[in-house]
Motif scaffolding. Structure first.
Motif, mmCIF file in Angstrom:
data_model
loop_
_atom_site.group_PDB
_atom_site.id
_atom_site.type_symbol
_atom_site.label_atom_id
_atom_site.label_comp_id
_atom_site.label_asym_id
_atom_site.label_seq_id
_atom_site.Cartn_x
_atom_site.Cartn_y
_atom_site.Cartn_z
ATOM 1 N N CYS A 55 -105.739 -92.987 65.479
ATOM 2 C CA CYS A 55 -105.046 -93.864 64.526
ATOM 3 C C CYS A 55 -104.671 -93.092 63.262
ATOM 4 O O CYS A 55 -103.543 -93.213 62.762
ATOM 5 N N LEU B 233 -100.870 -92.525 61.959
ATOM 6 C CA LEU B 233 -100.417 -93.061 60.673
ATOM 7 C C LEU B 233 -100.015 -91.959 59.701
ATOM 8 O O LEU B 233 -99.112 -92.152 58.888
ATOM 9 N N ASN C 286 -96.645 -91.218 60.863
ATOM 10 C CA ASN C 286 -95.753 -92.390 60.818
ATOM 11 C C ASN C 286 -96.230 -93.313 59.700
ATOM 12 O O ASN C 286 -96.728 -94.415 59.965
ATOM 13 N N LYS D 139 -95.027 -95.326 57.674
ATOM 14 C CA LYS D 139 -94.457 -96.667 57.481
ATOM 15 C C LYS D 139 -94.958 -97.664 58.515
ATOM 16 O O LYS D 139 -94.630 -98.845 58.454
ATOM 17 N N GLU D 140 -95.761 -97.190 59.469
ATOM 18 C CA GLU D 140 -96.266 -98.057 60.527
ATOM 19 C C GLU D 140 -97.589 -98.709 60.122
ATOM 20 O O GLU D 140 -98.277 -98.254 59.205
ATOM 21 N N ILE E 92 -101.149 -100.477 62.108
ATOM 22 C CA ILE E 92 -101.874 -100.710 63.354
ATOM 23 C C ILE E 92 -102.734 -101.960 63.156
ATOM 24 O O ILE E 92 -103.490 -102.043 62.196
ATOM 25 N N ARG F 129 -98.688 -100.800 55.380
ATOM 26 C CA ARG F 129 -98.184 -99.514 55.885
ATOM 27 C C ARG F 129 -99.227 -98.411 55.715
ATOM 28 O O ARG F 129 -99.820 -98.264 54.664
ATOM 29 N N ASN G 67 -86.634 -108.797 64.095
ATOM 30 C CA ASN G 67 -86.880 -108.241 62.755
ATOM 31 C C ASN G 67 -85.602 -108.080 61.941
ATOM 32 O O ASN G 67 -85.664 -107.857 60.747
#
Length: 194
Positions: A12, A16, A19, A21-22, A24, A75, A192
């Motif tokens: 994880c 992150l 990425n 802006k993601e 979980i 985020r 979205n």
């Protein structure tokens, strides 16, 4: 999959960092299964160790707040949904979610349950709870559980496609074998941008 919780958290963290802006969303519960089954007290102790120990470097990774984050707040974080008793401030699976997880029912009942969850989300756009709608079923023969998905997915598509241009929040739609119907994934992702 036989991974330690630390390995999952490392994955994880890596994801992150690459990425940022993601977000979980992780459900955490004691499955109480397998060759290394542990009791509730030991499970809590191990969870506390990950949350308490600064040498683990995972605390900043977690969203530890009793309310759902906005996308901007979440985020780069793992939003924990805990499904066991503990003293930490996290979102709780049964308190912060409206869940449809009827997996061991006849196909017609499963389809109705999925549609009912979609309808509930459609008509309640102001709730602070997250809708979680599982499309998976345990009715497919082993080793072809994808047969269940092939039976269920047409009704999911039939619900979503006529509503593709309408603004709505459906929450999390958990899917096994989504590769059988990428058109469904596209309909959900496109929500979205409506």
């Amino acid at each position: 999959m036989n991974k330690r919780f630390q390995d999952v958290l490392n994955d994880c963290d890596y994801f992150l960092r690459n990425n940022p802006k993601e977000v979980i969303i992780m459900r955490l519960r004691n499955e109480k299964s397998g060759g290394q089954e542990i009791g509730a007290e030991e499970f809590r102790r191990r969870f506390n160790w990950y949350m308490d120990d600064p040498s683990m470097h995972f605390c900043p990774l977690f969203w530890t707040n009793p309310d759902w984050p906005t996308l901007g707040q979440g985020r780069g974080k793992v939003v924990l949904l805990t499904d066991f008793s503990h003293d930490w401030t996290t979102l709780k699976w049964d308190k912060h979610c409206k869940i449809q997880d009827d997996y061991n029912v006849p196909d017609d009942e499963k389809k109705k349950a999925i549609i009912a969850c979609f309808d509930a989300a459609w008509f309640d756009q102001t709730t602070s709870q997250m809708f979680i709608n599982f499309t998976s079923t345990a009715k497919g023969p082993i080793p072809e559980p994808s047969i269940g998905a092939q039976k269920i997915f047409p009704s999911v598509y039939a619900y979503l496609e006529p509503r593709k241009a309408q603004r709505a929040r459906f929450g999390v739609v958990a899917m096994d074998f989504p590769n059988y119907r990428p058109d469904i994934m596209n309909l959900l992702i496109d929500k979205n941008f409506v």
